[in-house]
Design a protein around this motif. Structure first.
Motif, PDB file in Angstrom:
ATOM      1  N   VAL A 133       8.628   4.789   3.697  1.00  0.00           N
ATOM      2  CA  VAL A 133       8.157   3.600   2.984  1.00  0.00           C
ATOM      3  C   VAL A 133       6.987   2.983   3.738  1.00  0.00           C
ATOM      4  CG1 VAL A 133       8.753   1.264   2.235  1.00  0.00           C
ATOM      5  CG2 VAL A 133      10.393   3.109   1.953  1.00  0.00           C
ATOM      6  N   LEU A 134       7.119   2.898   5.050  1.00  0.00           N
ATOM      7  CA  LEU A 134       6.039   2.339   5.858  1.00  0.00           C
ATOM      8  C   LEU A 134       4.807   3.247   5.812  1.00  0.00           C
ATOM      9  CD1 LEU A 134       4.929   0.285   7.899  1.00  0.00           C
ATOM     10  CD2 LEU A 134       5.750   1.818   9.682  1.00  0.00           C
ATOM     11  N   THR A 135       5.050   4.556   5.928  1.00  0.00           N
ATOM     12  CA  THR A 135       3.942   5.514   5.832  1.00  0.00           C
ATOM     13  C   THR A 135       3.197   5.316   4.517  1.00  0.00           C
ATOM     14  OG1 THR A 135       5.104   7.134   7.187  1.00  0.00           O
ATOM     15  CG2 THR A 135       3.373   7.982   5.759  1.00  0.00           C
ATOM     16  N   SER A 136       3.947   5.132   3.440  1.00  0.00           N
ATOM     17  CA  SER A 136       3.345   4.953   2.121  1.00  0.00           C
ATOM     18  C   SER A 136       2.492   3.695   2.090  1.00  0.00           C
ATOM     19  CB  SER A 136       4.426   4.862   1.045  1.00  0.00           C
ATOM     20  OG  SER A 136       5.286   5.970   1.100  1.00  0.00           O
ATOM     21  N   ALA A 137       3.023   2.604   2.662  1.00  0.00           N
ATOM     22  CA  ALA A 137       2.268   1.346   2.679  1.00  0.00           C
ATOM     23  C   ALA A 137       1.004   1.520   3.515  1.00  0.00           C
ATOM     24  CB  ALA A 137       3.134   0.217   3.231  1.00  0.00           C
ATOM     25  N   ASN A 138       1.154   2.074   4.713  1.00  0.00           N
ATOM     26  CA  ASN A 138      -0.017   2.277   5.568  1.00  0.00           C
ATOM     27  C   ASN A 138      -1.050   3.164   4.891  1.00  0.00           C
ATOM     28  OD1 ASN A 138       0.510   0.692   7.823  1.00  0.00           O
ATOM     29  ND2 ASN A 138       1.739   2.278   8.831  1.00  0.00           N
ATOM     30  N   TYR A 139      -0.562   4.162   4.153  1.00  0.00           N
ATOM     31  CA  TYR A 139      -1.485   5.097   3.503  1.00  0.00           C
ATOM     32  C   TYR A 139      -2.402   4.381   2.524  1.00  0.00           C
ATOM     33  CZ  TYR A 139      -3.255   9.137   0.964  1.00  0.00           C
ATOM     34  OH  TYR A 139      -4.082  10.058   0.376  1.00  0.00           O
ATOM     35  N   ILE A 140      -1.836   3.455   1.744  1.00  0.00           N
ATOM     36  CA  ILE A 140      -2.653   2.851   0.691  1.00  0.00           C
ATOM     37  C   ILE A 140      -3.408   1.604   1.146  1.00  0.00           C
ATOM     38  CG2 ILE A 140      -1.086   3.748  -1.066  1.00  0.00           C
ATOM     39  CD1 ILE A 140       0.047   1.117  -1.504  1.00  0.00           C
ATOM     40  N   GLU A 141      -3.044   1.026   2.284  1.00  0.00           N
ATOM     41  CA  GLU A 141      -3.607  -0.278   2.646  1.00  0.00           C
ATOM     42  C   GLU A 141      -5.046  -0.230   3.141  1.00  0.00           C
ATOM     43  OE1 GLU A 141      -0.455  -1.559   5.198  1.00  0.00           O
ATOM     44  OE2 GLU A 141       0.598  -2.588   3.572  1.00  0.00           O
ATOM     45  N   HIS A 142      -5.460   0.897   3.726  1.00  0.00           N
ATOM     46  CA  HIS A 142      -6.819   0.941   4.295  1.00  0.00           C
ATOM     47  C   HIS A 142      -7.545   2.237   3.973  1.00  0.00           C
ATOM     48  CE1 HIS A 142      -5.651  -2.646   6.508  1.00  0.00           C
ATOM     49  NE2 HIS A 142      -4.533  -2.015   6.799  1.00  0.00           N
ATOM     50  N   TYR A 143      -7.060   2.972   2.953  1.00  0.00           N
ATOM     51  CA  TYR A 143      -7.585   4.302   2.625  1.00  0.00           C
ATOM     52  C   TYR A 143      -9.124   4.351   2.634  1.00  0.00           C
ATOM     53  CZ  TYR A 143      -8.555   8.579   0.018  1.00  0.00           C
ATOM     54  OH  TYR A 143      -9.042   9.793  -0.371  1.00  0.00           O
ATOM     55  N   GLY A 144      -9.647   5.136   3.560  1.00  0.00           N
ATOM     56  CA  GLY A 144     -11.085   5.397   3.604  1.00  0.00           C
ATOM     57  C   GLY A 144     -11.958   4.284   4.165  1.00  0.00           C
ATOM     58  N   LEU A 145     -11.391   3.104   4.362  1.00  0.00           N
ATOM     59  CA  LEU A 145     -12.214   1.955   4.779  1.00  0.00           C
ATOM     60  C   LEU A 145     -12.573   2.076   6.262  1.00  0.00           C
ATOM     61  CD1 LEU A 145     -10.258  -0.741   2.761  1.00  0.00           C
ATOM     62  CD2 LEU A 145     -12.443   0.328   2.178  1.00  0.00           C
ATOM     63  N   LEU A 146     -13.772   1.633   6.603  1.00  0.00           N
ATOM     64  CA  LEU A 146     -14.293   1.856   7.958  1.00  0.00           C
ATOM     65  C   LEU A 146     -15.044   0.634   8.459  1.00  0.00           C
ATOM     66  CD1 LEU A 146     -14.899   3.953  10.269  1.00  0.00           C
ATOM     67  CD2 LEU A 146     -16.978   4.545   8.995  1.00  0.00           C
ATOM     68  N   ARG A 147     -14.681   0.180   9.661  1.00  0.00           N
ATOM     69  CA  ARG A 147     -15.448  -0.895  10.299  1.00  0.00           C
ATOM     70  C   ARG A 147     -16.685  -0.275  10.950  1.00  0.00           C
ATOM     71  NH1 ARG A 147     -10.588  -2.787  13.820  1.00  0.00           N
ATOM     72  NH2 ARG A 147     -12.094  -3.955  15.041  1.00  0.00           N
ATOM     73  N   ALA A 148     -17.813  -0.957  10.806  1.00  0.00           N
ATOM     74  CA  ALA A 148     -19.056  -0.438  11.377  1.00  0.00           C
ATOM     75  C   ALA A 148     -19.025  -0.540  12.898  1.00  0.00           C
ATOM     76  CB  ALA A 148     -20.233  -1.237  10.822  1.00  0.00           C
ATOM     77  N   THR A 149     -19.791   0.335  13.568  1.00  0.00           N
ATOM     78  CA  THR A 149     -19.916   0.284  15.023  1.00  0.00           C
ATOM     79  C   THR A 149     -21.074  -0.645  15.385  1.00  0.00           C
ATOM     80  OG1 THR A 149     -19.162   2.554  15.076  1.00  0.00           O
ATOM     81  CG2 THR A 149     -20.105   1.700  17.112  1.00  0.00           C
ATOM     82  N   GLN A 150     -20.811  -1.582  16.298  1.00  0.00           N
ATOM     83  CA  GLN A 150     -21.852  -2.542  16.708  1.00  0.00           C
ATOM     84  C   GLN A 150     -22.773  -1.923  17.753  1.00  0.00           C
ATOM     85  OE1 GLN A 150     -19.195  -6.628  16.491  1.00  0.00           O
ATOM     86  NE2 GLN A 150     -19.450  -5.606  18.443  1.00  0.00           N
ATOM     87  N   ALA A 151     -23.832  -2.653  18.080  1.00  0.00           N
ATOM     88  CA  ALA A 151     -24.782  -2.180  19.093  1.00  0.00           C
ATOM     89  C   ALA A 151     -24.092  -1.964  20.443  1.00  0.00           C
ATOM     90  CB  ALA A 151     -25.924  -3.182  19.223  1.00  0.00           C
ATOM     91  N   ASP A 152     -23.076  -2.796  20.768  1.00  0.00           N
ATOM     92  CA  ASP A 152     -22.392  -2.659  22.063  1.00  0.00           C
ATOM     93  C   ASP A 152     -21.341  -1.548  22.061  1.00  0.00           C
ATOM     94  OD1 ASP A 152     -20.354  -3.725  20.561  1.00  0.00           O
ATOM     95  OD2 ASP A 152     -20.054  -5.520  21.799  1.00  0.00           O
TER      96      ASP A 152
END
Ligand SMILES: [Zn+2]
Lengths: 63, 390
Positions: free
Chosen positions: B266-285
């Motif tokens: 159940v947790l795996t399922s929730a984690n799977y759909i909560e952030h699918y494919g989304l990516l935080r950008a890398t900063q200059a630092d």
């Protein structure tokens, strides 16, 4: 007995309000009283919200 | 109905009524769903009743989400402190803790004392596994809070699904690393849930252990001791599950293994759909940008949000992890899911259907706008995805 004015600072997470008080340290996190904020590891993240980094913390006005 | 009001210095009155206030009590029904199967079987002697809990979750769940629709109400920000202080909401989360124990133990006794058919055993076990997967959701809401009672209740409720490390892994690991390739609890574009599970389940355990190990070393106390907050919860699990094996014998082994697995699932399922494919950008630092609201998928569906303590208003949760469930907000123009979690789980279990539905939605997000370099892509699927969408 005269109480000493503590030279230690308080550093606040701007996201959730957690305060790192140098005079107290953070026992749960394993930082003893007097442990300076600057000595915290470079990858320190807020122990309460984990979404603010060390460089995001703001020092409380001593006044 | 309870109304919150505040008069500001200039005499302006702001007021708010939570129209979901009463309905939040649905969260108390959720842990009890498997008991409906047991009760029906007890009264009618018909084993078909044992199938009912799963139908309630996965047929009625998506149906109710579709029927009752979405809710975009937000409390006014100035009244949030009052709303957070209202103990009613807190008490509901406390009460779900014993309810998970009651359901788990009743079902265990039922499985241990009745000679069920293989399919009766299987459906009831999977149903209680799913119900206790939602114990992780209760543990999630409680584990983010700073009061001692709430963190202890989190450890206690997480002992039912045998997932005591979740609290540390989630708060200190997942929230820090969310929507980055290094997070085992954020799924990548082109990664099926079955592939994700093999990365997520061991990855979560490993990260929790490392974080706790580091903390205990700083404190100078032994890792294998009661100071270890992962072991505290495991200890309750061991007492509970070894006790059941001692009481009811070998039948408890497949029961507990399946129960624990499906709770984790159940947790795996929730984690799977909560952030699918989304990516935080890398900063200059070299660090990742801070987690923004567009780094989570959301669902505003009324019914499933009431059962899940607003978990599906996930963007606000990640932006403000210590905010209580009753104050989480809906925002416009965020990544949004076509159905609540129950419906999305079913879609996720059919990877080709999932990719077909979610990949175009992901690419169309305003901050991505078809740019594959702004997506967290499974390295093994990269070639295929670039060929298809590049
Ligand atoms: Zn914080």
């Amino acid at each position: 007995m005269l109480s000493m004015v503590s030279p230690m600072g308080r550093f606040r997470c701007p996201g959730c309000g957690y305060v790192y008080d140098e005079a107290q340290g953070d026992d749960h996190e394993g930082y003893p009283p007097g442990f300076a904020f600057t000595q915290l590891p470079a990858d320190f993240v807020c122990p309460d919200c984990s979404v603010r980094y060390k460089e995001d913390f703001l020092q409380d006005d001593p006044a | 109905m309870h109304q919150y009001t505040l008069t500001s210095a200039d005499g302006q009155v702001e007021s708010y009524t939570d129209h979901k206030r009463f309905w939040w009590m649905l969260s108390l029904v959720n842990p009890l769903i498997p008991l409906l199967g047991v009760g029906g079987h007890l009264i009618s002697a018909n084993e078909l009743w044992l199938v009912v809990p799963l139908l309630l979750m996965f047929v009625l769940g998506p149906l109710f989400d579709w029927l009752f629709g979405e809710d975009e109400n937000n409390p006014p920000e100035v009244l949030v402190p009052q709303l957070e202080e209202d103990r009613y909401y807190r008490i509901l989360t406390y009460l779900t803790v014993p309810l998970h124990y009651i359901t788990f133990l009743c079902v265990a006794v039922w499985v241990g004392t009745q000679s069920l058919s293989w399919w009766g055993f299987l459906t009831l076990t999977v149903a209680v596994g799913f119900a206790d997967g939602f114990a992780i959701n209760t543990g999630h809401e409680l584990g983010h809070k700073r009061t001692k009672i709430e963190t202890w209740l989190a450890k206690i409720v997480l002992a039912v699904p045998a997932y005591g490390h979740f609290w540390i892994e989630h708060n200190r690991g997942h929230h820090r690393d969310v929507a980055t390739p290094q997070d085992p609890a954020s799924s990548r574009m082109g990664e099926s849930i079955y592939k994700f599970a093999r990365r997520e389940i061991p990855g979560a355990f490993h990260r929790a252990w490392m974080i706790e190990h580091e903390r205990l070393c700083r404190k100078g106390v032994p890792v294998w001791s009661l100071h270890n907050e992962v072991l505290q919860s495991y200890l309750i699990t061991i007492v509970l599950q070894v006790g059941l094996i001692a009481a009811f014998g070998w039948i408890m082994l497949p029961f507990l293994l399946l129960h624990n697995f499906f709770s984790w699932w159940v947790l795996t399922s929730a984690n799977y759909i909560e952030h699918y494919g989304l990516l935080r950008a890398t900063q200059a630092d070299g660090k990742f940008e801070r987690c923004q609201p567009h780094h989570s998928w959301n669902a505003n569906h009324k019914y499933s949000n009431l059962l899940l303590f607003h978990l599906q208003r996930h963007s606000d949760h990640h932006a403000n992890p210590t905010r209580r469930y009753q104050s989480l907000r809906h925002f416009e123009d965020l990544p949004s899911l076509p159905s609540g979690y129950y419906g999305m789980y079913i879609i996720a279990y059919f990877p080709s259907l999932w990719f077909k539905m979610l990949d175009p939605r992901l690419l169309a997000l305003p901050h991505i706008n078809g740019d594959l370099s702004k997506i967290n892509i499974d390295p093994e699927a990269k070639q295929h995805i670039y060929a298809k969408y590049g």
